[in-house]
Structure formats: structure tokens, C-alpha cells
Motif scaffolding. Structure first.
Motif, PDB file in Angstrom:
ATOM      1  N   LEU A  67       0.815  -1.223   0.000  1.00 42.10           N
ATOM      2  CA  LEU A  67       0.000   0.000   0.000  1.00 42.10           C
ATOM      3  C   LEU A  67       0.843   1.266   0.000  1.00 42.10           C
ATOM      4  CD1 LEU A  67      -2.765  -1.276   2.406  1.00 42.10           C
ATOM      5  CD2 LEU A  67      -2.930  -0.970  -0.077  1.00 42.10           C
ATOM      6  N   SER A  68       2.086   1.172   0.469  1.00 42.53           N
ATOM      7  CA  SER A  68       2.942   2.354   0.438  1.00 42.53           C
ATOM      8  C   SER A  68       3.303   2.727  -0.995  1.00 42.53           C
ATOM      9  CB  SER A  68       4.206   2.127   1.264  1.00 42.53           C
ATOM     10  OG  SER A  68       5.004   1.118   0.668  1.00 42.53           O
ATOM     11  N   GLN A  69       3.156   1.777  -1.928  1.00 43.24           N
ATOM     12  CA  GLN A  69       3.466   2.043  -3.338  1.00 43.24           C
ATOM     13  C   GLN A  69       2.223   2.337  -4.176  1.00 43.24           C
ATOM     14  OE1 GLN A  69       6.655   2.425  -4.371  1.00 43.24           O
ATOM     15  NE2 GLN A  69       7.004   2.240  -2.172  1.00 43.24           N
ATOM     16  N   ALA A  70       1.050   2.308  -3.562  1.00 45.57           N
ATOM     17  CA  ALA A  70      -0.175   2.634  -4.297  1.00 45.57           C
ATOM     18  C   ALA A  70      -0.066   4.087  -4.767  1.00 45.57           C
ATOM     19  CB  ALA A  70      -1.401   2.445  -3.416  1.00 45.57           C
ATOM     20  N   PRO A  71      -0.436   4.373  -6.018  1.00 46.93           N
ATOM     21  CA  PRO A  71      -0.259   5.727  -6.554  1.00 46.93           C
ATOM     22  C   PRO A  71      -0.867   6.822  -5.680  1.00 46.93           C
ATOM     23  CG  PRO A  71      -0.884   4.218  -8.295  1.00 46.93           C
ATOM     24  CD  PRO A  71      -0.972   3.450  -7.013  1.00 46.93           C
ATOM     25  N   VAL A  73      -1.322   6.836  -2.476  1.00 46.68           N
ATOM     26  CA  VAL A  73      -0.535   6.994  -1.250  1.00 46.68           C
ATOM     27  C   VAL A  73       0.775   7.713  -1.559  1.00 46.68           C
ATOM     28  CG1 VAL A  73       0.671   5.766   0.604  1.00 46.68           C
ATOM     29  CG2 VAL A  73      -1.581   4.980  -0.156  1.00 46.68           C
ATOM     30  N   ARG A  74       1.424   7.281  -2.620  1.00 45.37           N
ATOM     31  CA  ARG A  74       2.695   7.929  -2.999  1.00 45.37           C
ATOM     32  C   ARG A  74       2.499   9.410  -3.288  1.00 45.37           C
ATOM     33  NH1 ARG A  74       6.464   4.509  -6.776  1.00 45.37           N
ATOM     34  NH2 ARG A  74       7.649   6.349  -6.292  1.00 45.37           N
ATOM     35  N   GLN A  75       1.403   9.716  -3.968  1.00 45.58           N
ATOM     36  CA  GLN A  75       1.121  11.129  -4.274  1.00 45.58           C
ATOM     37  C   GLN A  75       0.886  11.910  -2.988  1.00 45.58           C
ATOM     38  OE1 GLN A  75      -2.786  11.847  -5.424  1.00 45.58           O
ATOM     39  NE2 GLN A  75      -2.449  13.964  -6.016  1.00 45.58           N
ATOM     40  N   GLY A  81       7.906  13.460   4.388  1.00 52.23           N
ATOM     41  CA  GLY A  81       8.497  12.804   5.552  1.00 52.23           C
ATOM     42  C   GLY A  81       7.512  11.890   6.258  1.00 52.23           C
ATOM     43  N   SER A  82       6.253  11.933   5.866  1.00 56.04           N
ATOM     44  CA  SER A  82       5.268  11.035   6.459  1.00 56.04           C
ATOM     45  C   SER A  82       5.369   9.666   5.785  1.00 56.04           C
ATOM     46  CB  SER A  82       3.859  11.611   6.316  1.00 56.04           C
ATOM     47  OG  SER A  82       3.552  11.852   4.964  1.00 56.04           O
ATOM     48  N   SER A  83       4.742   8.661   6.420  1.00 56.97           N
ATOM     49  CA  SER A  83       4.811   7.306   5.883  1.00 56.97           C
ATOM     50  C   SER A  83       3.559   6.527   6.278  1.00 56.97           C
ATOM     51  CB  SER A  83       6.053   6.592   6.411  1.00 56.97           C
ATOM     52  OG  SER A  83       5.980   6.489   7.821  1.00 56.97           O
ATOM     53  N   VAL A  84       3.382   5.374   5.651  1.00 53.26           N
ATOM     54  CA  VAL A  84       2.254   4.510   5.993  1.00 53.26           C
ATOM     55  C   VAL A  84       2.506   3.894   7.362  1.00 53.26           C
ATOM     56  CG1 VAL A  84       1.029   2.385   5.373  1.00 53.26           C
ATOM     57  CG2 VAL A  84       1.702   3.996   3.586  1.00 53.26           C
ATOM     58  N   ASP A  85       1.530   3.987   8.228  1.00 53.19           N
ATOM     59  CA  ASP A  85       1.569   3.337   9.538  1.00 53.19           C
ATOM     60  C   ASP A  85       1.134   1.887   9.309  1.00 53.19           C
ATOM     61  OD1 ASP A  85       1.219   2.381  12.096  1.00 53.19           O
ATOM     62  OD2 ASP A  85      -0.321   3.827  12.660  1.00 53.19           O
ATOM     63  N   THR A  86       2.092   1.030   8.918  1.00 50.59           N
ATOM     64  CA  THR A  86       1.758  -0.335   8.503  1.00 50.59           C
ATOM     65  C   THR A  86       1.105  -1.154   9.609  1.00 50.59           C
ATOM     66  OG1 THR A  86       4.027  -1.022   8.991  1.00 50.59           O
ATOM     67  CG2 THR A  86       3.529  -0.435   6.711  1.00 50.59           C
ATOM     68  N   VAL A  87       1.439  -0.875  10.857  1.00 48.30           N
ATOM     69  CA  VAL A  87       0.830  -1.590  11.976  1.00 48.30           C
ATOM     70  C   VAL A  87      -0.651  -1.232  12.102  1.00 48.30           C
ATOM     71  CG1 VAL A  87       0.890  -1.899  14.491  1.00 48.30           C
ATOM     72  CG2 VAL A  87       3.017  -1.740  13.209  1.00 48.30           C
ATOM     73  N   GLY A  88      -1.011  -0.011  11.734  1.00 44.81           N
ATOM     74  CA  GLY A  88      -2.381   0.448  11.887  1.00 44.81           C
ATOM     75  C   GLY A  88      -3.303   0.147  10.721  1.00 44.81           C
ATOM     76  N   VAL A  89      -2.788  -0.428   9.618  1.00 45.36           N
ATOM     77  CA  VAL A  89      -3.643  -0.726   8.464  1.00 45.36           C
ATOM     78  C   VAL A  89      -4.688  -1.760   8.863  1.00 45.36           C
ATOM     79  CG1 VAL A  89      -3.713  -1.704   6.133  1.00 45.36           C
ATOM     80  CG2 VAL A  89      -1.851  -0.160   6.774  1.00 45.36           C
ATOM     81  N   THR A  90      -5.934  -1.480   8.501  1.00 44.92           N
ATOM     82  CA  THR A  90      -7.051  -2.377   8.806  1.00 44.92           C
ATOM     83  C   THR A  90      -7.797  -2.675   7.516  1.00 44.92           C
ATOM     84  OG1 THR A  90      -7.274  -1.367  10.993  1.00 44.92           O
ATOM     85  CG2 THR A  90      -9.151  -2.615  10.196  1.00 44.92           C
ATOM     86  N   ILE A 120      -8.593   2.843   0.712  1.00 43.07           N
ATOM     87  CA  ILE A 120      -8.219   2.410  -0.629  1.00 43.07           C
ATOM     88  C   ILE A 120      -8.858   1.056  -0.905  1.00 43.07           C
ATOM     89  CG2 ILE A 120      -6.284   1.753  -2.099  1.00 43.07           C
ATOM     90  CD1 ILE A 120      -4.558   3.622  -0.370  1.00 43.07           C
ATOM     91  N   GLY A 121      -9.357   0.892  -2.114  1.00 40.61           N
ATOM     92  CA  GLY A 121      -9.940  -0.388  -2.503  1.00 40.61           C
ATOM     93  C   GLY A 121      -9.873  -0.544  -4.003  1.00 40.61           C
ATOM     94  N   TYR A 122     -10.437  -1.639  -4.475  1.00 42.41           N
ATOM     95  CA  TYR A 122     -10.418  -1.921  -5.908  1.00 42.41           C
ATOM     96  C   TYR A 122     -11.637  -1.319  -6.594  1.00 42.41           C
ATOM     97  CZ  TYR A 122      -6.596  -5.103  -5.066  1.00 42.41           C
ATOM     98  OH  TYR A 122      -5.385  -5.624  -4.714  1.00 42.41           O
TER      99      TYR A 122
END
Length: 194
Positions: A67-71, A73-75, A81-90, A120-122
């Protein structure tokens, strides 16, 4: 079960035999025996080829996405300097289509906690963003018993320290068939009055 074409051909053959047999009993003009010239042709029709049942293509598994590479999110992150909180993804089906969506918190990268939330979803063209929430202060979220997204953002008074807002603005989002919209909003006390 016989095919309709075969049943019709057999019926015509039987009818032809009955007519031919019934006409031989005599009595035609000058003793001639009238005959019938009904010609039945057996038409063999091949049954239409059975088409295999169409198995719906399963939706991709969003758990497999980086998800950090989803367009989207990257945009959003860009060079902040912010980033995806991978632990908090639900993961939850917020769009009510039977496919899981991802609730992606964005961390400030410091003590500010999570400062944004992306859902984010499909969609028809792959991964897409259904909701973007940002806050100058840390926000938190949870899923309600009804499977809706509930987001709390701090509400500070002039005397509240940065650690401890005295109130939260609690917003519940629901799917309306086209997007995630605010279904309800209320202010709740946190119990941390100075």
C-alpha cells in the motif's frame, strides 16, 4: 430427453407410414391404388455446445498489495516525511461490494501520530481512493459494530495541552453507493480536563 428435431422427424415417419398403409386398402379409379409420397427426412441437429459456467474472476487480495506504493498513497506522501503506519492498516468491506478495502493511516513520522487516513480499494481501474481525511493533529479510528468507519479528531480548547484534548469530534462514515460520506458527527468529552 429427445431433441425436438428428432421427435418431429420420427412423428413424420410414423405419419408417412400410416398414410401409406391406409391408402393401400384399394378403391382408386380403375382399381388403381393411390399412394402417398410424403418424404420424411431425418434432420440431425447437434445440441448446442455446452458453454462452461462462467466463473467470476475473483477480486485481487488487497492484503497482497504494498500500500505504500499505491499511486494515491505515494502522491499524498510525496516528500513530506510522512509514511504509511503499517501496523495500523485495517481491512474491512467499507464499500459493501463483498471485497475488502484497506484503511491506511499515514504517520507524521514524529510525535504527531497519524495525521491522515486513506481508504483504498479496488475499482474498475485497479486500486483507487474512496476517502481521504487529514488533520493537523493526530487522529484515530475504529470500525463500528455495523462495519462503518468511525474517526476521532482532537478538539482543543485554549487551555488544553497538546497531549490531551478535552474533546473529540467523532465522525462516522458510511457507503452511500458512490462514496464514503459522513453519516453522523458528534462531539464527545475525553475526560481529560485540565
Amino acid at each position: 430427453m429427445p431433441h425436438r428435431g428428432v421427435t418431429l422427424a420420427v412423428s413424420l415417419l410414423l405419419l408417412s407410414a400410416l398414410i401409406a398403409g391406409g391408402c393401400k386398402s384399394g378403391g382408386g379409379k380403375n382399381g388403381a391404388t393411390p399412394t402417398s409420397t410424403v418424404k420424411a427426412t431425418l434432420i440431425q441437429r447437434t445440441a448446442p455446445a455446452a458453454t462452461p459456467a462462467q466463473t467470476p474472476t475473483p477480486a485481487p487480495d488487497i492484503h497482497q498489495e504494498d500500500l505504500s506504493q499505491a499511486p494515491t498513497v505515494r502522491q499524498f506522501i510525496g516528500n513530506s516525511g510522512s509514511s504509511v503506519d503499517t501496523v495500523g492498516v485495517t481491512y474491512a468491506d467499507l464499500t459493501e461490494d463483498g471485497v475488502l478495502d484497506a484503511i491506511v493511516p499515514i504517520s507524521s513520522g514524529g510525535e504527531g501520530g497519524d495525521i491522515a487516513l486513506l481508504v483504498i480499494g479496488y475499482g474498475q481501474d485497479g486500486l483507487m481512493e474512496f476517502l481521504r481525511l487529514t488533520s493537523a493533529q493526530s487522529l484515530s479510528y475504529r470500525l463500528t459494530a455495523q462495519g462503518q468507519l468511525q474517526v476521532d479528531t482532537p478538539q482543543y480548547t485554549a487551555t488544553d495541552p497538546m497531549c490531551c484534548p478535552s474533546q473529540l469530534l467523532r465522525t462516522t462514515y458510511r457507503w452511500d453507493g458512490e462514496g464514503l460520506v459522513s453519516a453522523s458527527q458528534k462531539t464527545v468529552d475525553t475526560g481529560s480536563k485540565p
